[in-house]
Scaffold this motif. Structure first.
Motif, PDB file in Angstrom:
ATOM      1  N   ILE A  47      28.439  64.707  29.634  1.00 41.19           N
ATOM      2  CA  ILE A  47      27.706  64.279  30.877  1.00 41.19           C
ATOM      3  C   ILE A  47      26.523  63.144  30.610  1.00 41.19           C
ATOM      4  CG2 ILE A  47      27.553  66.337  31.819  1.00 41.19           C
ATOM      5  CD1 ILE A  47      24.652  66.697  31.019  1.00 41.19           C
ATOM      6  N   VAL A  48      26.643  62.643  29.475  1.00 39.01           N
ATOM      7  CA  VAL A  48      25.813  61.468  28.853  1.00 39.01           C
ATOM      8  C   VAL A  48      26.750  60.347  28.594  1.00 39.01           C
ATOM      9  CG1 VAL A  48      24.083  62.870  27.954  1.00 39.01           C
ATOM     10  CG2 VAL A  48      25.823  62.127  26.387  1.00 39.01           C
ATOM     11  N   PRO A  49      26.507  59.210  28.561  1.00 36.94           N
ATOM     12  CA  PRO A  49      27.400  58.005  28.114  1.00 36.94           C
ATOM     13  C   PRO A  49      27.353  57.941  26.662  1.00 36.94           C
ATOM     14  CG  PRO A  49      25.022  57.301  28.653  1.00 36.94           C
ATOM     15  CD  PRO A  49      25.069  58.819  29.030  1.00 36.94           C
ATOM     16  N   PRO A  50      28.502  57.199  26.115  1.00 31.99           N
ATOM     17  CA  PRO A  50      28.708  57.259  24.592  1.00 31.99           C
ATOM     18  C   PRO A  50      27.510  56.472  23.950  1.00 31.99           C
ATOM     19  CG  PRO A  50      30.911  56.277  25.893  1.00 31.99           C
ATOM     20  CD  PRO A  50      29.609  56.783  27.050  1.00 31.99           C
ATOM     21  N   LEU A  51      26.812  55.602  24.525  1.00 28.82           N
ATOM     22  CA  LEU A  51      25.613  55.198  23.736  1.00 28.82           C
ATOM     23  C   LEU A  51      24.807  56.435  23.667  1.00 28.82           C
ATOM     24  CD1 LEU A  51      24.404  52.555  22.606  1.00 28.82           C
ATOM     25  CD2 LEU A  51      23.269  52.488  24.899  1.00 28.82           C
ATOM     26  N   SER A  52      24.518  57.146  24.418  1.00 32.66           N
ATOM     27  CA  SER A  52      23.620  58.255  23.916  1.00 32.66           C
ATOM     28  C   SER A  52      24.007  59.101  22.637  1.00 32.66           C
ATOM     29  CB  SER A  52      23.369  59.153  25.309  1.00 32.66           C
ATOM     30  OG  SER A  52      22.537  58.501  26.468  1.00 32.66           O
ATOM     31  N   LEU A  53      25.391  59.415  22.696  1.00 29.01           N
ATOM     32  CA  LEU A  53      25.948  59.968  21.613  1.00 29.01           C
ATOM     33  C   LEU A  53      25.950  59.352  20.324  1.00 29.01           C
ATOM     34  CD1 LEU A  53      29.097  61.703  22.885  1.00 29.01           C
ATOM     35  CD2 LEU A  53      26.928  62.716  22.609  1.00 29.01           C
ATOM     36  N   ALA A  54      26.146  58.037  20.374  1.00 30.23           N
ATOM     37  CA  ALA A  54      25.820  57.057  19.227  1.00 30.23           C
ATOM     38  C   ALA A  54      24.471  56.994  18.928  1.00 30.23           C
ATOM     39  CB  ALA A  54      26.294  55.750  19.710  1.00 30.23           C
ATOM     40  N   ALA A  55      23.477  57.261  19.778  1.00 31.34           N
ATOM     41  CA  ALA A  55      22.092  56.778  19.341  1.00 31.34           C
ATOM     42  C   ALA A  55      21.398  57.933  18.436  1.00 31.34           C
ATOM     43  CB  ALA A  55      21.245  56.835  20.821  1.00 31.34           C
ATOM     44  N   GLY A  56      22.017  59.003  18.551  1.00 30.43           N
ATOM     45  CA  GLY A  56      21.664  60.017  17.458  1.00 30.43           C
ATOM     46  C   GLY A  56      22.310  60.202  16.086  1.00 30.43           C
TER      47      GLY A  56
ATOM     48  N   GLN B 299      24.717  61.574  37.545  1.00 27.92           N
ATOM     49  CA  GLN B 299      23.751  61.486  38.418  1.00 27.92           C
ATOM     50  C   GLN B 299      22.208  61.550  38.109  1.00 27.92           C
ATOM     51  OE1 GLN B 299      24.470  65.441  40.437  1.00 27.92           O
ATOM     52  NE2 GLN B 299      26.618  64.540  41.202  1.00 27.92           N
ATOM     53  N   GLY B 300      22.123  60.708  36.822  1.00 29.16           N
ATOM     54  CA  GLY B 300      21.191  60.552  36.118  1.00 29.16           C
ATOM     55  C   GLY B 300      20.112  61.655  35.518  1.00 29.16           C
ATOM     56  N   VAL B 301      20.915  62.791  35.450  1.00 31.24           N
ATOM     57  CA  VAL B 301      20.626  64.119  34.785  1.00 31.24           C
ATOM     58  C   VAL B 301      20.713  64.137  33.330  1.00 31.24           C
ATOM     59  CG1 VAL B 301      20.779  65.251  36.958  1.00 31.24           C
ATOM     60  CG2 VAL B 301      22.499  65.508  35.351  1.00 31.24           C
ATOM     61  N   GLY B 302      21.364  63.388  32.747  1.00 27.65           N
ATOM     62  CA  GLY B 302      21.407  63.589  31.242  1.00 27.65           C
ATOM     63  C   GLY B 302      20.515  62.891  30.639  1.00 27.65           C
ATOM     64  N   SER B 303      20.393  62.769  29.194  1.00 27.00           N
ATOM     65  CA  SER B 303      19.713  62.026  28.169  1.00 27.00           C
ATOM     66  C   SER B 303      19.821  60.750  28.082  1.00 27.00           C
ATOM     67  CB  SER B 303      19.360  62.983  27.047  1.00 27.00           C
ATOM     68  OG  SER B 303      18.973  64.336  27.124  1.00 27.00           O
ATOM     69  N   SER B 304      19.206  59.817  28.282  1.00 29.05           N
ATOM     70  CA  SER B 304      18.968  58.419  27.927  1.00 29.05           C
ATOM     71  C   SER B 304      19.319  58.102  26.424  1.00 29.05           C
ATOM     72  CB  SER B 304      17.644  57.611  28.389  1.00 29.05           C
ATOM     73  OG  SER B 304      16.788  57.889  27.368  1.00 29.05           O
TER      74      SER B 304
END
Length: 416
Positions: A263-272, A295-300
């Motif tokens: 539900i979050v974009p790939p950049l959010s996964l990479a950020a961690g 729908q804007g409900v994931g983590s940036s």
């Protein structure tokens, strides 16, 4: 990567009797310890692969043959825990702290809630139903999708809070089969080998490669690899494969893709987990530093970097245009998120980069309030443990919270 843990606990006084039953059931790799108080603990190599079918295949007949209570615990990637409670061979309670974690299915949230009235019967006399309900409150899928985090930063903190009520040593609940002999010496937990051959003959989850997971899936076993939907860009981001991302984007893949599983974009996964250079290149390829997901409900991406404690990534994302004062209607500011994690370096960095320390969370809390509330919960759990050793990861989190509390109390920006 978080903790992957599976362990079992049976009420009984004879280790030899438990060993005989386990070997009769059929154990390939196994360790046993105890009794410690009312419980004998054991670990199974096949169950440690997060195989829920195997967990129940062991717990049910063991409970039936010994005519005794058996608890089986599973901790998945420090995100959620499960337990199964059998007594005299009957499954009395099955719990999952986030039932919709894999597939978004909310239909099982009521069914997978803990039966705390029942559970209390297996706890120390002074344990209350309310105390158990507080520890085992389900982290709903709706909360997860809205970015609302559980009150427990690491799912195993629930186990630490639950351990003294059950009078099970907390380090037993923290230890997985694969930990023994690698990160934990057998004598540290009083473990004896009861498996076939040598421990090296039976790998735990961290000694397995992807080919092992694929083989498990072919045999019909549950495994993390078999349950997670595919998304090539997300998978490349998780494993830090920049060349694959560049190739996929070149072939037309959407670098801001989301789906039901991710539900979050790939950049959010990479950020961690990736490097600042990795994030910068993803942005050059079109990744949106502001995009939160479905729908804007994931983590940036910035929120994910904060929760992972990746200060270099926090600095890089803000340099790339992310908003240091972004606000979530459920969790509050990034300072609130960093306080929840107990990360003094990240809180300090956010303040240096212009984060507003005066804005309150949706519950009207300052970052310092969040830290103090967490420390209060931890202190109550420690009192219940009555001198039992504190698991290293939990102690590290407590130490981080104390340092952060001291820093915030000295900060001129923090309201008293």
């Amino acid at each position: 990567m978080g903790a992957f843990v599976v362990n079992f606990h049976v009420q009984g006084s004879s280790q030899d009797r438990v060993t005989d039953v386990l070997q009769g059931i059929g154990i390939e790799g196994g360790w046993i310890s105890g009794p410690t108080g009312r419980w004998i603990s054991f670990w199974d190599s096949l169950a440690s692969r997060q195989n829920t079918a195997r967990i129940q295949e062991i717990a049910q007949p063991l409970s039936r043959q010994l005519e005794a209570p058996v608890f089986a615990f599973l901790n998945h990637d420090s995100d959620f825990i499960c337990y199964w409670l059998y007594d005299n061979g009957k499954l009395l309670d099955e719990y999952n702290s986030c039932p919709g974690y894999f597939d978004g299915d909310t239909s099982q949230e009521s069914a997978m809630a803990a039966n705390c009235e029942l559970l209390r019967k297996y706890c120390r006399a002074e344990t209350s139903v309310e105390a158990l309900e507080e520890i085992l409150k389900i982290w709903t899928q709706a909360e997860a999708m809205q970015g609302i985090t559980s009150q427990y930063v690491f799912a195993e903190e629930r186990l630490s809070a639950l351990a003294p009520h059950l009078e099970i040593r907390s380090e037993m609940l923290y230890t997985d089969y694969g930990d023994i002999g690698r990160d934990v010496q057998p004598e540290e937990v009083g473990a004896l080998w009861i498996g076939q051959g040598e421990p090296s003959d039976h790998p735990g989850i961290f000694e397995m490669g992807m080919e092992d997971f694929e083989g498990m899936a072919e045999m019909g076993e549950e495994s993390p690899a078999a349950r997670v939907s595919t998304s090539p860009v997300h998978e490349a981001a998780m494993r830090g494969d920049l060349a694959a991302i560049e190739r996929l984007v070149g072939e037309g893949a959407n670098i801001n893709e989301t789906n039901q599983m991710f539900i979050v974009p790939p950049l959010s996964l990479a950020a961690g987990n990736a490097s600042p250079e990795f994030l910068r290149r993803m942005v050059e390829l079109g990744a949106d530093v502001h995009f939160r997901g479905n729908q804007g409900v994931g983590s940036s991406p910035l929120h994910m970097a904060v929760m992972a404690g990746k200060g270099d990534n926090v600095r890089e994302l803000i340099a790339l245009g992310a908003d240091v004062n972004e606000y979530d209607q459920h969790t509050g500011t990034l300072l609130h998120a960093a306080a929840m994690r107990g990360s003094k370096p990240v809180v300090k960095l956010l303040l240096e980069l212009g984060a507003d320390p005066t804005r309150l969370s949706p519950n009207g809390e300052t970052p310092a309030d969040i830290v103090r509330n967490q420390l209060k919960q931890m202190d109550e759990a420690m009192k219940m443990m009555r001198g039992m050793p504190t698991p290293p990861q939990l102690q590290e989190h407590i130490d981080g919270l104390k340092k952060l509390e001291e820093f915030l109390s000295e900060s001129p920006n923090e309201e008293s």
